[in-house]
Each structure stands twice: as structure tokens, then as C-alpha cells.
Design a protein around this motif. Structure first.
Motif, mmCIF file in Angstrom:
data_model
loop_
_atom_site.group_PDB
_atom_site.id
_atom_site.type_symbol
_atom_site.label_atom_id
_atom_site.label_comp_id
_atom_site.label_asym_id
_atom_site.label_seq_id
_atom_site.Cartn_x
_atom_site.Cartn_y
_atom_site.Cartn_z
ATOM 1 N N ARG A 186 1.426 -1.325 0.156
ATOM 2 C CA ARG A 186 -0.229 0.413 -0.290
ATOM 3 C C ARG A 186 0.751 1.580 0.253
ATOM 4 O O ARG A 186 2.312 1.355 0.636
ATOM 5 N N SER A 188 0.427 5.604 0.213
ATOM 6 C CA SER A 188 -0.431 6.447 -0.028
ATOM 7 C C SER A 188 0.138 7.818 0.045
ATOM 8 O O SER A 188 1.542 8.484 0.102
ATOM 9 N N ARG A 190 -1.098 11.770 1.151
ATOM 10 C CA ARG A 190 -1.249 12.427 2.506
ATOM 11 C C ARG A 190 -1.119 14.041 1.876
ATOM 12 O O ARG A 190 -0.473 14.143 1.162
ATOM 13 N N GLY A 221 -5.023 9.214 1.597
ATOM 14 C CA GLY A 221 -5.330 7.766 1.155
ATOM 15 C C GLY A 221 -4.884 7.198 0.694
ATOM 16 O O GLY A 221 -3.512 7.335 -0.192
ATOM 17 N N GLY A 222 -4.944 5.575 0.294
ATOM 18 C CA GLY A 222 -4.062 4.696 -0.681
ATOM 19 C C GLY A 222 -4.486 4.884 -1.638
ATOM 20 O O GLY A 222 -5.321 5.804 -2.683
ATOM 21 N N SER A 270 2.529 0.741 5.503
ATOM 22 C CA SER A 270 1.797 1.638 4.153
ATOM 23 C C SER A 270 2.918 2.815 4.665
ATOM 24 O O SER A 270 3.858 3.382 4.892
ATOM 25 N N GLU A 272 3.562 6.738 3.177
ATOM 26 C CA GLU A 272 2.725 7.371 3.187
ATOM 27 C C GLU A 272 3.825 8.436 2.436
ATOM 28 O O GLU A 272 4.603 9.226 3.111
#
Length: 346
Positions: A186, A188, A190, A221-222, A270, A272
Motif C-alpha cells: 500500500r 498512500s 497525504r 489515503g491509498g 503503508s 505515506e
């Protein structure tokens, strides 16, 4: 004594060549210096990530030692010994020790560990993975310039030693046996969304399976299939706040964060990437939330650094960590004309 036009032209060309060579040598030496600084910083970051993994490995060893099984006790002793050796090893020998520690960790049955410790171990290993890649990228760029013939002939690298790659095994932490599914891919996007008063918009959320423990986080989010980072950031911004923005207004990514955490029955890993965006203050009204988001997003607030500190002190964690201290950096990025250089945060 007089000079012909041809002589003057030749002298001018020679002077131009010498000046060009001098400017090239000066800028190349400065660039090499920056690359060496980057390599040194990346090495320190990798060293810190490896030290953190050793700390978590000792915590794993403590759990195994307390299970009162002779085989597990022996496994715990070896794990603790390797963690101590890894922290004390010099840089030249650390690759070997870290690979031994990674092998010992891979032999641990995750079902014997508390889910939170599994998450901490996964987080520690993810940070090592990212730090190692940053380090090796920095080494690659430094060596690519440092080993060029003109650079070597002119000794533009000075006496600084050549940086070396750090090669250790990478593995995904197995947590399926704990009942948690692991998402290892994943990414993400942001946004640190700032209003005219330099307040950041934060969302208040909960884990649907642990609704009594609220936390705060930035918009985002993803990434969905086929999206770029900027497209995902703008889509998430609209879905979560109803605010429509142009991706060209985003500045960044300025931060990169690797997080591993349990959420809604899954163990999420994740990566990010954070953008900064300036907007006029508005009242957020979600544009399009999915089922999980409707259950997990329970509020929002425009926050100053003082507000963020109060939330943390009240026991409602704000992600990313130390956002109150990071905000000046995001404010500067949001108001800049160019994108900043990305760096890692927690």
C-alpha cells in the motif's frame, strides 16, 4: 609589441576554456561535497533503523524467554545475543551480523507474539528496508560522479573515503498466523492542508474494531490503480472534505513515512508521501466516503501546533508524530514556488 587578431582570438578561446573548466571543477566539487553529506546522513539514518530493529528483537527475545520452553529459551538467548552484537559491530562487519539477526527473526513463530509486537517488528523491518534503499541510492549517486575519470584525475573528491553499499536480506514479516492479514504494497498520498492562519486540517478517526480509542491524521489515503500520487491526493482531498483543488497547487512530496499498524482486522504496511497545500478556511463536508471511511472518520478540526500538542497530551495520538514541530516546514513548502526535497519522518 602588438598582437594580431588571430592571436587575441586564440588567447580568448584559451581563457574561455580555462574559465569553463574552472567553473565545472568548482561546481562538481561542490556537488560531490553535497553527495558525500547525503551519503553520511543516509548512513546515520540506516544505523538508527538497524539499532531500532535490535531493540525490538530484544523485546521479542524477552517474550520467547518467558514462555518456559527450552527450545524457545535457547532461541531467545541467540536472538538477544545477535541483537547485542549488531549494535556493537563496526560498520565493516555489520552486514554479516545483521543478516544473522534477520535470519534469527525469520525463524520466530509470529503466533507466539502479541499482535502489537508483531506490528512493531514489521514497522522496524520496514524502516530498515527504506533506510537501506535510501543509503544505497545515495552511495550509487556519489560513486557515479566520484569515479568519473576527470573527477579522479583532478582529485575533486579530496581525501574523503569512497562510500560503500550495505547489502542485507529483506523479508516481509509473516503475521498471518496471528490472524492478521498483511498488506505489504500500500502506498498512500497525504496532504498537510493549511488555511490562512497556518492551521492544519486534521481528521479524527477510530479503528472500527476499537471505537473507544480515537486518533487524528492528515487528509489522504491509498493510491488506486492507474493513479499518480498527485491525482490520489486530490481525489482523497475531495472525498474526505469536499474541497476541490488543482494538483498543480500541491507542493511536494516533502515527507516520506513508513507506518505499520493494525486496522479493522488487518496489519497495514503503508508508505505515506506527504504534500503541502494552502487553502482558504472552509467547513469540511465529505464528498464521497466508502463504507469503512464512514465508520472510521468521526470528526475534523483546524489545528494550531498548540492544539496538536494538547491532543497528544490528552491521549489522542496525532499522525504523523510530532506534527506540531513539523508544521513550519510544511508552511514553508506550501508557500514556496518549487517542490522541496523529500525526507523521511516518523
Amino acid at each position: 609589441m602588438t598582437f594580431s587578431a588571430t592571436t587575441i582570438l586564440v588567447l580568448a578561446l584559451i581563457a574561455a576554456v580555462l574559465i569553463t573548466a574552472g567553473v565545472w571543477a568548482y561546481t562538481t566539487a561542490n556537488r560531490l561535497d553535497r553527495l558525500h553529506v547525503r551519503s553520511d546522513q543516509a548512513r546515520l539514518a540506516l544505523d538508527a533503523a538497524l539499532d531500532r530493529r535490535a531493540v525490538v528483537a530484544r523485546a521479542v527475545a524477552t517474550i520467547l524467554h518467558g514462555l518456559d520452553d527450552p527450545q524457545l529459551v535457547e532461541q531467545a538467548r541467540r536472538l538477544a545475543a545477535l541483537a547485542d552484537r549488531a549494535e556493537r559491530a563496526n560498520w565493516r562487519d555489520r552486514e554479516t551480523v545483521e543478516n544473522q539477526l534477520a535470519g534469527a527473526l525469520s525463524a520466530v513463530d509470529s503466533a507466539l507474539l502479541p499482535p502489537q509486537l508483531v506490528a512493531e517488528l514489521a514497522d522496524a523491518e520496514a524502516r530498515v528496508l527504506i533506510a537501506r534503499r535510501f543509503h544505497n541510492d545515495a552511495v550509487r549517486d556519489t560513486l557515479a560522479l566520484r569515479t568519473r575519470r576527470p573527477v579522479r584525475w583532478l582529485h575533486l573528491g579530496g581525501t574523503a573515503p569512497l562510500p560503500t553499499y550495505f547489502e542485507i536480506a529483506e523479508r516481509a514479516t509473516a503475521a498471518a498466523s496471528t490472524g492478521l492479514d498483511v498488506d505489504t504494497v500500500r502506498t498512500s498520498a497525504r496532504i498537510v492542508l493549511l488555511d490562512e492562519q497556518d492551521r492544519v486540517l486534521l481528521l479524527r478517526g477510530v479503528d472500527p474494531q476499537i471505537p473507544d480509542v480515537p486518533f487524528w491524521f492528515t487528509i489522504g489515503g491509498g493510491i488506486e490503480t492507474g493513479e499518480t500520487l498527485r491525482e490520489a491526493a486530490i481525489r482523497e482531498l475531495y472525498e474526505e472534505t469536499g474541497y476541490a483543488a488543482d494538483s498543480s497547487a500541491l507542493r511536494g512530496p516533502l515527507w516520506r513515512r513508513v507506518a505499520v499498524f493494525p486496522f479493522n482486522g488487518e496489519l497495514i504496511r503503508s508508505e505515506e508521501l506527504f504534500f503541502a497545500l494552502r487553502a482558504k478556511n472552509f467547513t469540511p463536508e465529505p464528498g464521497s466516503l466508502d463504507f469503512i471511511e464512514r465508520r472510521s472518520i468521526i470528526g475534523n478540526q483546524w489545528c494550531t501546533p498548540t492544539d496538536i500538542a494538547h491532543l497528544d497530551h490528552a491521549g489522542e495520538t496525532v499522525y504523523p508524530y510530532h506534527l506540531d514541530q513539523l508544521l513550519p516546514e510544511a508552511i514553508a513548502a506550501a508557500d514556496a514556488d518549487a517542490d522541496p526535497e523529500v525526507r523521511s519522518i516518523r
